[in-house]
Write an enzyme that holds these catalytic residues in place. Structure first.
Site, PDB file in Angstrom:
ATOM      1  N   CYS A  46       0.837  -1.214   0.000  1.00  0.00           N
ATOM      2  CA  CYS A  46       0.000   0.000   0.000  1.00  0.00           C
ATOM      3  C   CYS A  46       0.864   1.255   0.000  1.00  0.00           C
ATOM      4  O   CYS A  46       0.521   2.262  -0.637  1.00  0.00           O
ATOM      5  CB  CYS A  46      -0.905   0.021   1.229  1.00  0.00           C
ATOM      6  SG  CYS A  46      -1.909  -1.449   1.408  1.00  0.00           S
TER       7      CYS A  46
HETATM    8  C1  BEZ Z   1       0.430  -5.102   1.852  1.00  0.00           C
HETATM    9  O1  BEZ Z   1      -0.560  -4.389   1.892  1.00  0.00           O
HETATM   10  O2  BEZ Z   1       1.540  -4.638   1.760  1.00  0.00           O
HETATM   11  C2  BEZ Z   1       0.251  -6.591   1.904  1.00  0.00           C
HETATM   12  C3  BEZ Z   1      -0.961  -7.093   2.298  1.00  0.00           C
HETATM   13  C4  BEZ Z   1      -1.129  -8.465   2.313  1.00  0.00           C
HETATM   14  C5  BEZ Z   1      -0.109  -9.308   1.911  1.00  0.00           C
HETATM   15  C6  BEZ Z   1       1.093  -8.781   1.501  1.00  0.00           C
HETATM   16  C7  BEZ Z   1       1.270  -7.403   1.480  1.00  0.00           C
END
Ligand code: BEZ
Length: 213
Positions: A46
């Site tokens: 994100c």
């Molecule tokens: C992330 O938002 O970075 C993430 C979420 C779930 C699994 C791997 C990364």
């Protein structure tokens, strides 16, 4: 929660965000819009996505597109995390992030897929046109960062259809020839598409991209 389908009116909502309370339809005004959810603040994928969106602001502005992100964390958390995004991605976050702590918007837009995660939103994307109609829905898993070049490509295609009566073929990219939409009669093509056209089949008429010089 009703299923949202292409062509439906984008459900309106009022929600807290990092730029104050947003009434979604008022906030969109006459613009196109992108509403996209991400699973949580302080997560690596994100962080890269929101930094990327901030860097694409000029591209969204050029296309008259307003962008708003969403997760189920609160405004204070978003604002603290934005400092990290700006530091690590070399940008300034320049769009609101909705704080959907009560999951009102997430439920309205079916952004929580319980068999993927019972509490957090998946990576949903909704593109909305100036009449507030939903024009694109894509859902990515939490572990896959979105391709924002692809989103720009789809917006270019949607706007070509909306404003120039063309559709775009497989793997089309800006500058490639376009498909004349089936609702245009072949006899009318010369007056609408002065750059010319090629009739490959009566139902497959190609023309140079109309909005380029
Ligand atoms: C992330 O938002 O970075 C993430 C979420 C779930 C699994 C791997 C990364």
């Amino acid at each position: 929660m009703a299923t949202i389908r292409l062509g439906d009116e984008a459900p309106n909502f009022s929600a807290k965000s990092t730029e104050g309370t947003i009434d979604f339809h008022d906030w969109l005004g006459d613009s196109w819009g992108i509403l996209f959810s991400h699973p949580a603040d302080y997560t690596p994928v994100c962080t890269t996505e929101l930094g990327t969106v901030a860097k694409y602001k000029q591209e969204f502005d050029k296309r008259n597109v307003k962008v708003v992100a969403l997760s189920v964390d609160g405004v204070d958390s978003h604002n603290d995390w934005i400092k990290d995004i700006n530091e690590t991605q070399g940008t300034v976050v320049n769009f609101p992030i909705i704080a959907d702590e009560d999951r009102n918007v997430s439920e309205l837009y079916d952004m929580i897929h319980p068999n993927a995660d019972s509490k957090l939103t998946v990576r949903s994307v909704f593109v909305i046109d100036p009449e507030k109609k939903v024009k694109l829905i894509i859902t990515y898993p939490a572990s896959t960062g979105r391709n924002f070049d692809e989103l720009l490509r789809v917006i270019d295609s949607l706007q070509l259809t909306a404003y120039h009566k063309v559709a775009t073929p497989a793997n089309w990219n800006n500058g490639d020839d376009c498909v004349v939409v089936p609702s245009v009669a072949t006899a009318d093509i010369p007056s609408i598409f002065p750059k010319g056209y090629k009739e490959i089949k009566p139902y497959l008429r190609m023309t140079p991209q109309p909005n380029l010089n």
